[in-house]
Scaffold this motif. Structure first.
Motif, PDB file in Angstrom:
ATOM      1  N   PHE A  76       4.493  -9.528 -10.689  1.00 42.29           N
ATOM      2  CA  PHE A  76       3.178  -8.893 -10.727  1.00 42.29           C
ATOM      3  C   PHE A  76       2.396  -9.147  -9.434  1.00 42.29           C
ATOM      4  CE2 PHE A  76       4.394  -9.725 -15.105  1.00 42.29           C
ATOM      5  CZ  PHE A  76       4.213  -8.481 -15.691  1.00 42.29           C
ATOM      6  N   LEU A  77       2.596 -10.319  -8.841  1.00 31.74           N
ATOM      7  CA  LEU A  77       1.826 -10.655  -7.641  1.00 31.74           C
ATOM      8  C   LEU A  77       2.271  -9.856  -6.429  1.00 31.74           C
ATOM      9  CD1 LEU A  77       1.460 -14.543  -7.932  1.00 31.74           C
ATOM     10  CD2 LEU A  77      -0.219 -12.771  -8.455  1.00 31.74           C
ATOM     11  N   ALA A  78       3.601  -9.602  -6.295  1.00 32.01           N
ATOM     12  CA  ALA A  78       4.083  -8.888  -5.110  1.00 32.01           C
ATOM     13  C   ALA A  78       3.544  -7.450  -5.044  1.00 32.01           C
ATOM     14  CB  ALA A  78       5.611  -8.902  -5.074  1.00 32.01           C
ATOM     15  N   PRO A  79       3.620  -6.650  -6.113  1.00 32.25           N
ATOM     16  CA  PRO A  79       3.004  -5.310  -6.014  1.00 32.25           C
ATOM     17  C   PRO A  79       1.492  -5.369  -5.795  1.00 32.25           C
ATOM     18  CG  PRO A  79       4.506  -5.431  -7.892  1.00 32.25           C
ATOM     19  CD  PRO A  79       4.330  -6.830  -7.388  1.00 32.25           C
ATOM     20  N   LEU A  80       0.840  -6.373  -6.400  1.00 33.73           N
ATOM     21  CA  LEU A  80      -0.594  -6.519  -6.197  1.00 33.73           C
ATOM     22  C   LEU A  80      -0.903  -6.815  -4.737  1.00 33.73           C
ATOM     23  CD1 LEU A  80      -3.379  -6.607  -7.550  1.00 33.73           C
ATOM     24  CD2 LEU A  80      -3.025  -9.059  -7.923  1.00 33.73           C
ATOM     25  N   GLY A  81      -0.070  -7.681  -4.130  1.00 31.51           N
ATOM     26  CA  GLY A  81      -0.268  -7.969  -2.711  1.00 31.51           C
ATOM     27  C   GLY A  81      -0.050  -6.750  -1.842  1.00 31.51           C
ATOM     28  N   ALA A  82       0.967  -5.951  -2.188  1.00 32.67           N
ATOM     29  CA  ALA A  82       1.201  -4.723  -1.418  1.00 32.67           C
ATOM     30  C   ALA A  82       0.023  -3.757  -1.552  1.00 32.67           C
ATOM     31  CB  ALA A  82       2.495  -4.061  -1.898  1.00 32.67           C
ATOM     32  N   ARG A  83      -0.573  -3.718  -2.739  1.00 29.93           N
ATOM     33  CA  ARG A  83      -1.733  -2.855  -2.959  1.00 29.93           C
ATOM     34  C   ARG A  83      -2.921  -3.305  -2.100  1.00 29.93           C
ATOM     35  NH1 ARG A  83      -2.938   2.117  -5.254  1.00 29.93           N
ATOM     36  NH2 ARG A  83      -5.047   2.091  -6.125  1.00 29.93           N
ATOM     37  N   VAL A  84      -3.119  -4.624  -2.034  1.00 28.05           N
ATOM     38  CA  VAL A  84      -4.204  -5.162  -1.205  1.00 28.05           C
ATOM     39  C   VAL A  84      -3.965  -4.831   0.260  1.00 28.05           C
ATOM     40  CG1 VAL A  84      -5.301  -7.288  -0.426  1.00 28.05           C
ATOM     41  CG2 VAL A  84      -4.784  -6.973  -2.852  1.00 28.05           C
ATOM     42  N   LEU A  85      -2.710  -4.975   0.691  1.00 25.87           N
ATOM     43  CA  LEU A  85      -2.396  -4.664   2.093  1.00 25.87           C
ATOM     44  C   LEU A  85      -2.662  -3.203   2.404  1.00 25.87           C
ATOM     45  CD1 LEU A  85       0.922  -6.681   2.546  1.00 25.87           C
ATOM     46  CD2 LEU A  85      -1.309  -7.209   3.556  1.00 25.87           C
ATOM     47  N   ARG A  86      -2.364  -2.307   1.452  1.00 25.56           N
ATOM     48  CA  ARG A  86      -2.600  -0.889   1.694  1.00 25.56           C
ATOM     49  C   ARG A  86      -4.090  -0.611   1.798  1.00 25.56           C
ATOM     50  NH1 ARG A  86       0.329   3.849  -1.591  1.00 25.56           N
ATOM     51  NH2 ARG A  86       1.886   3.260  -0.045  1.00 25.56           N
ATOM     52  N   ARG A 143      -6.315  -2.584   2.863  1.00 25.45           N
ATOM     53  CA  ARG A 143      -6.783  -3.097   4.150  1.00 25.45           C
ATOM     54  C   ARG A 143      -6.163  -2.348   5.333  1.00 25.45           C
ATOM     55  NH1 ARG A 143      -6.846  -9.714   3.365  1.00 25.45           N
ATOM     56  NH2 ARG A 143      -8.393  -9.751   1.666  1.00 25.45           N
ATOM     57  N   ARG A 144      -5.371  -1.324   5.017  1.00 21.55           N
ATOM     58  CA  ARG A 144      -4.733  -0.508   6.051  1.00 21.55           C
ATOM     59  C   ARG A 144      -3.858  -1.358   6.967  1.00 21.55           C
ATOM     60  NH1 ARG A 144      -9.538   3.768   7.823  1.00 21.55           N
ATOM     61  NH2 ARG A 144      -9.833   4.624   5.709  1.00 21.55           N
ATOM     62  N   SER A 145      -3.146  -2.265   6.378  1.00 19.31           N
ATOM     63  CA  SER A 145      -2.192  -3.053   7.149  1.00 19.31           C
ATOM     64  C   SER A 145      -1.017  -2.170   7.534  1.00 19.31           C
ATOM     65  CB  SER A 145      -1.707  -4.250   6.321  1.00 19.31           C
ATOM     66  OG  SER A 145      -2.795  -5.044   5.919  1.00 19.31           O
ATOM     67  N   ARG A 146      -0.160  -2.696   8.354  1.00 20.27           N
ATOM     68  CA  ARG A 146       0.995  -1.942   8.825  1.00 20.27           C
ATOM     69  C   ARG A 146       1.936  -1.638   7.647  1.00 20.27           C
ATOM     70  NH1 ARG A 146       3.635  -5.018  13.736  1.00 20.27           N
ATOM     71  NH2 ARG A 146       4.982  -3.180  13.557  1.00 20.27           N
ATOM     72  N   ASP A 147       2.482  -0.412   7.690  1.00 18.69           N
ATOM     73  CA  ASP A 147       3.385  -0.018   6.612  1.00 18.69           C
ATOM     74  C   ASP A 147       4.610  -0.910   6.542  1.00 18.69           C
ATOM     75  OD1 ASP A 147       1.692   1.975   5.908  1.00 18.69           O
ATOM     76  OD2 ASP A 147       2.743   3.556   7.019  1.00 18.69           O
ATOM     77  N   THR A 148       5.057  -1.439   7.688  1.00 14.78           N
ATOM     78  CA  THR A 148       6.262  -2.279   7.680  1.00 14.78           C
ATOM     79  C   THR A 148       6.055  -3.532   6.851  1.00 14.78           C
ATOM     80  OG1 THR A 148       5.499  -3.274   9.750  1.00 14.78           O
ATOM     81  CG2 THR A 148       7.079  -1.453   9.912  1.00 14.78           C
ATOM     82  N   LEU A 149       4.825  -4.071   6.858  1.00 14.53           N
ATOM     83  CA  LEU A 149       4.551  -5.274   6.074  1.00 14.53           C
ATOM     84  C   LEU A 149       4.596  -4.958   4.581  1.00 14.53           C
ATOM     85  CD1 LEU A 149       3.881  -8.245   6.377  1.00 14.53           C
ATOM     86  CD2 LEU A 149       1.455  -7.653   6.373  1.00 14.53           C
ATOM     87  N   LEU A 177       7.615  -5.207  -0.638  1.00 17.96           N
ATOM     88  CA  LEU A 177       8.205  -4.544  -1.798  1.00 17.96           C
ATOM     89  C   LEU A 177       9.728  -4.625  -1.776  1.00 17.96           C
ATOM     90  CD1 LEU A 177       5.861  -1.433  -2.057  1.00 17.96           C
ATOM     91  CD2 LEU A 177       5.907  -3.464  -3.499  1.00 17.96           C
ATOM     92  N   ALA A 178      10.325  -4.562  -0.595  1.00 18.52           N
ATOM     93  CA  ALA A 178      11.782  -4.683  -0.509  1.00 18.52           C
ATOM     94  C   ALA A 178      12.230  -6.073  -0.942  1.00 18.52           C
ATOM     95  CB  ALA A 178      12.256  -4.393   0.907  1.00 18.52           C
ATOM     96  N   ALA A 179      11.476  -7.098  -0.541  1.00 17.74           N
ATOM     97  CA  ALA A 179      11.812  -8.456  -0.974  1.00 17.74           C
ATOM     98  C   ALA A 179      11.692  -8.592  -2.484  1.00 17.74           C
ATOM     99  CB  ALA A 179      10.894  -9.462  -0.268  1.00 17.74           C
TER     100      ALA A 179
END
Length: 463
Positions: A400-410, A412-418, A423-425
């Motif tokens: 649950f934390l990994a998708p939530l972290g990816a959502r936060v990164l999006r 914040r307009r972080s780099r797509d590679t991050l 999500l790949a991990a």
């Protein structure tokens, strides 16, 4: 694929599939779809030549390596036969011109030695005295001819023999001489895995069920030390029946990992059997029953049972013999260590939570270390114990934390590679964890992984 696996040996299958893969460039070049065409032809021809050499040399290479492997095993007697079973690789060694004793190794470790009158035979006599009238007996993992002889001495009319690999008893019978084979023919041989038999046999079938499983240093062996296995055994024995388990132990004072392993097995056993008695030794014998009146350590009572057995010489089993087998002080001390008489808090060994397997493996690793400081200061056992004690939700939390972290990164307009890496991990890690859980669950349910592994993993990866 199942048809090919059942009809052809593995080296030939590898050669066939690899040849098809190598022939693909040739076919593509012939169809005119490969560019450049000449390079495809050269690569395909070279690949086919290499694979033809592999196919021709695979059998001689296998024979040569098998001969070296057999020599390195160093068992008594020459290895006369090697069998690949769905469970393991069996090597059969016969000792003496009349094959008076047979040793079977599974994946290089000794599985059984038979006949063994002074080892298995004596133990079987002792455990059968725990039941007042054993007429129906199941013995799994011991010397088959000794089991039949011992059961006959105690008046059993129905004897069933099994093993953790059903082909072990079949290979033993084929390797024996006429006398031992005659004894085995007086019993019924299980054609299936012993755990599956305990699960499927009608309830209250046996007076005595005796299991002599291998040391639980693998997940395959651990499935006979779990709460679910003991639940199946409790259903298979009669209400006044006896269940016997050989528990590999320590010749000296048990180390913490061995102690934890033994206690987790006893907790699992207590869930199905309210009455447990332990006989001390290098390998502890655990006697369990649902009827508290059945089991006894009283030398007088056991000696009386010996007198009542027509096939047993009571002079060989006086009260002093049983007093030495169940010394009061050592028996009480062992019961206190294992938590038989009192509840010691801790995890229960289960099919999908194999804590005994982990502790036993740690005990073996610690015993193999020669550095005393490493033994005393090792952080690995305590770390693994803490991880094993974590609740299920703690392991599911990263999902649950990994998708939530990816959502936060999006956001914040972080780099797509991050985001992609996170999500790949998650997908890769959870996929690997799921694959391991599936493999363990499959092995617990069927008892085999040696053949089914490729099919199961292939289906998982295809999905």
């Amino acid at each position: 694929a199942p048809i090919l696996v059942s009809r052809f040996p593995a080296p030939r299958l590898v050669a066939v599939f690899a040849a098809l893969a190598a022939a693909a460039p040739l076919v593509a070049a012939w169809l005119g779809t490969a560019r450049p065409r000449r390079r495809s032809i050269r690569l395909g021809a070279a690949g086919l030549a290499v694979l033809a050499a592999i196919a021709l040399l695979s059998d001689p290479f296998e024979s040569a390596t098998q001969a070296r492997r057999r020599t390195s095993l160093g068992v008594s007697g020459a290895i006369t036969r090697t069998v690949e079973t769905p469970y393991e690789r069996l090597d059969v060694a016969g000792l003496g011109p009349d094959r008076s004793q047979v040793t079977i190794l599974g994946n290089g470790a000794i599985v059984t030695v038979a006949p063994d009158p002074y080892g298995a035979g004596a133990i079987l006599d002792l455990l059968l005295f725990q039941h007042p009238d054993p007429s129906s007996v199941l013995v799994v993992g011991s010397s088959p001819p000794d089991a039949v002889r011992a059961a006959a001495r105690h008046g059993a009319v129905d004897v069933t023999l099994g093993d953790f690999d059903p082909l072990v008893t079949t290979e033993l019978r084929s390797a024996f001489g006429a006398e031992e084979r005659t004894w085995m023919d007086r019993a019924r041989l299980l054609p299936i895995d012993a755990r599956a038999h305990l699960r499927d046999v009608p309830a209250a079938t046996y007076d005595v069920v005796a299991l002599f499983p291998p040391d639980p240093v693998t997940a395959l062996a651990n499935r006979f030390y779990t709460r679910e296995a003991f639940r199946d055994a409790a259903r298979a024995v009669r209400p006044d029946g006896v269940f016997v388990l050989r528990l590999p132990w320590s010749a000296n004072v048990p180390d913490p990992a061995t102690l934890a392993y033994g206690r987790s097995v006893v907790r699992a056993l207590r869930a199905s059997f309210p009455r447990i008695v332990a006989m001390p030794g290098k390998d502890v014998l655990l006697f369990a029953s649902q009827d508290p009146a059945t089991l006894t350590t009283d030398p007088g009572t056991l000696a009386e049972r010996a007198v009542g057995r027509a096939g047993v010489d009571p002079r060989a089993y006086p009260p002093d013999f049983f007093a030495e087998s169940f010394p009061a002080e050592r028996t009480a001390e062992l019961a206190a260590l294992l938590g038989i008489g009192r509840d010691i808090h801790g995890p229960i060994n289960e099919d999908l939570r194999p804590v005994a397997y982990l502790d036993r493996l740690l005990a073996h690793l610690t015993r193999g270390s020669t550095d005393l400081a490493t033994k005393q200061a090792s952080w690995l056992p305590s770390l693994l114990a803490r991880l094993a004690a974590l609740p299920v939700w703690a392991w599911l939390l990263p999902l649950f934390l990994a998708p939530l972290g990816a959502r936060v990164l999006r956001r914040r307009r972080s780099r797509d590679t991050l985001q992609t890496a996170a999500l790949a991990a998650l997908v890769g890690g959870s996929g690997m964890a799921l694959e391991m859980v599936l493999l363990v669950a499959y092995q617990v349910d069927t008892g085999r992984l040696y053949v089914g592994y490729a099919m199961l993993t292939g289906a998982f990866m295809l999905g």
